[in-house]
Design a protein around this motif. Structure first.
Motif, PDB file in Angstrom:
ATOM      1  N   THR A   1       0.711  -6.776   5.812  1.00 22.12           N
ATOM      2  CA  THR A   1      -0.706  -6.435   5.741  1.00 22.12           C
ATOM      3  C   THR A   1      -0.906  -4.955   5.417  1.00 22.12           C
ATOM      4  OG1 THR A   1      -1.181  -8.148   7.387  1.00 22.12           O
ATOM      5  CG2 THR A   1      -2.906  -6.528   6.966  1.00 22.12           C
ATOM      6  N   GLY A   2      -0.119  -4.097   6.044  1.00 29.98           N
ATOM      7  CA  GLY A   2      -0.223  -2.667   5.760  1.00 29.98           C
ATOM      8  C   GLY A   2       0.113  -2.340   4.315  1.00 29.98           C
TER       9      GLY A   2
ATOM     10  N   VAL B   1       3.263   1.465   9.013  1.00 30.00           N
ATOM     11  CA  VAL B   1       3.446   1.236   7.574  1.00 30.00           C
ATOM     12  C   VAL B   1       2.359   1.942   6.777  1.00 30.00           C
ATOM     13  CG1 VAL B   1       3.358  -0.526   5.767  1.00 30.00           C
ATOM     14  CG2 VAL B   1       4.757  -0.893   7.811  1.00 30.00           C
ATOM     15  N   MET B   2       1.119   1.863   7.236  1.00 28.60           N
ATOM     16  CA  MET B   2       0.030   2.554   6.546  1.00 28.60           C
ATOM     17  C   MET B   2       0.277   4.062   6.507  1.00 28.60           C
ATOM     18  SD  MET B   2      -2.533   0.642   5.348  1.00 28.60           S
ATOM     19  CE  MET B   2      -4.011   1.650   5.442  1.00 28.60           C
TER      20      MET B   2
ATOM     21  N   GLU C   1       3.272   4.750   4.040  1.00 33.22           N
ATOM     22  CA  GLU C   1       3.134   4.372   2.635  1.00 33.22           C
ATOM     23  C   GLU C   1       1.981   5.052   1.898  1.00 33.22           C
ATOM     24  OE1 GLU C   1       5.198   2.857   0.855  1.00 33.22           O
ATOM     25  OE2 GLU C   1       6.533   2.141   2.408  1.00 33.22           O
TER      26      GLU C   1
ATOM     27  N   SER D   1       9.475   2.384   5.192  1.00 31.73           N
ATOM     28  CA  SER D   1       8.671   1.334   5.826  1.00 31.73           C
ATOM     29  C   SER D   1       9.497   0.082   6.094  1.00 31.73           C
ATOM     30  CB  SER D   1       7.457   0.991   4.955  1.00 31.73           C
ATOM     31  OG  SER D   1       7.857   0.463   3.719  1.00 31.73           O
TER      32      SER D   1
ATOM     33  N   GLY E   1       2.412  -7.600  10.220  1.00 28.13           N
ATOM     34  CA  GLY E   1       1.857  -6.247  10.257  1.00 28.13           C
ATOM     35  C   GLY E   1       2.332  -5.398   9.101  1.00 28.13           C
TER      36      GLY E   1
ATOM     37  N   CYS F   1      -2.664  -3.539   1.959  1.00 19.06           N
ATOM     38  CA  CYS F   1      -3.842  -2.657   2.038  1.00 19.06           C
ATOM     39  C   CYS F   1      -3.629  -1.400   1.194  1.00 19.06           C
ATOM     40  CB  CYS F   1      -4.132  -2.280   3.486  1.00 19.06           C
ATOM     41  SG  CYS F   1      -4.860  -3.604   4.471  1.00 19.06           S
TER      42      CYS F   1
ATOM     43  N   THR G   1       3.101  -1.985  13.925  1.00 21.13           N
ATOM     44  CA  THR G   1       3.739  -2.055  12.612  1.00 21.13           C
ATOM     45  C   THR G   1       2.749  -1.724  11.505  1.00 21.13           C
ATOM     46  OG1 THR G   1       5.198  -3.792  13.471  1.00 21.13           O
ATOM     47  CG2 THR G   1       5.131  -3.489  11.082  1.00 21.13           C
ATOM     48  N   PHE G   2       1.546  -2.291  11.599  1.00 23.55           N
ATOM     49  CA  PHE G   2       0.517  -2.042  10.594  1.00 23.55           C
ATOM     50  C   PHE G   2       0.211  -0.543  10.511  1.00 23.55           C
ATOM     51  CE2 PHE G   2      -3.948  -1.359   9.506  1.00 23.55           C
ATOM     52  CZ  PHE G   2      -4.049  -2.026   8.292  1.00 23.55           C
ATOM     53  N   ALA G   3      -0.004   0.095  11.652  1.00 23.32           N
ATOM     54  CA  ALA G   3      -0.347   1.517  11.671  1.00 23.32           C
ATOM     55  C   ALA G   3       0.787   2.374  11.114  1.00 23.32           C
ATOM     56  CB  ALA G   3      -0.682   1.949  13.098  1.00 23.32           C
TER      57      ALA G   3
ATOM     58  N   THR H   1      10.218  -1.379   9.721  1.00 21.00           N
ATOM     59  CA  THR H   1       9.925  -2.779  10.046  1.00 21.00           C
ATOM     60  C   THR H   1      11.120  -3.439  10.712  1.00 21.00           C
ATOM     61  OG1 THR H   1       8.395  -2.944   8.169  1.00 21.00           O
ATOM     62  CG2 THR H   1       9.244  -5.009   9.076  1.00 21.00           C
TER      63      THR H   1
END
Length: 200
Positions: free
Chosen positions: A153-154, A15-16, A19, A130, A150, A157, A11-13, A134
């Motif tokens: 956090t993304g 979303v980054m 976004e 995103s 995740g 960041c 999820t983090f990867a 999610t």
């Protein structure tokens, strides 16, 4: 690797990746040129937290929301923001001193700046790629907490990077010029969203 950790990292990867080139980063950067960085980061982080909770709670059901309604709401929110920024940016009288020009963020209360940032980013993220991603990942992995964390956090960041860049830009430009550029950017977002509603 546990399924929860896998869900978080995936999820983090995602979303980054989604976004970084998206309107979320641009909107956060623009807000930072207008308001104090800490207030903007607090507001957008709260918006991201709420949106992540909504996405995880409803899962893939979010994809069933009417696209036109989402586009109209987003367009109206950005339109209001554009009107406010352009009105202030084109008020008669220019900044009278170099110090004023370099002061950057306007003397607005922390709460007001945070609430404005929250509203803008909450609207920008509603129905965004995103958020839908999610929701889909929450349904796929069955790890709502890990997926939500995740995504949050993304997003934070990306927002932190935008706040950092916005602070650097703000110190080199006149506040009124920043307001004008921000107003036109928000107007562009508004037209794009409303256009999507009409053509959808």
């Amino acid at each position: 690797m546990s399924s929860a950790m896998l869900a978080f990292l995936a999820t983090f990867a995602l979303v980054m990746a989604v976004e970084l080139p998206d309107k979320t980063m641009v909107a956060t950067l623009v807000l930072t040129t207008r308001y104090r960085a800490r207030a903007v980061l607090a507001g957008v982080s709260a918006a991201f937290a709420v949106q992540a909770v909504i996405a995880v709670a409803f899962g893939s059901v979010l994809t069933l929301l009417p696209d036109r309604l989402v586009s109209v709401v987003v367009g109206v929110m950005f339109g209001i923001g554009a009107a406010m920024l352009l009105r202030e940016g084109f008020q008669q009288g220019e900044d009278s001193s170099h110090d004023a020009a370099r002061s950057g963020a306007q003397p607005v209360s922390f709460l007001r700046a945070a609430m404005t940032s929250f509203a803008v980013l909450f609207a920008a993220e509603w129905g965004d790629a995103s958020q839908l991603a999610t929701a889909g990942l929450a349904a796929r992995y069955g790890q709502p907490f890990a997926v939500g964390l995740g995504a949050f956090t993304g997003l934070v960041c990306v927002a932190a990077l935008a706040v950092f860049l916005g602070s650097k830009i703000r110190s080199r430009l006149r506040p009124r010029l920043i307001q004008r550029v921000a107003g036109f950017l928000f107007a562009g977002f508004s037209l794009f969203a409303l256009g999507a509603a009409l053509l959808g």
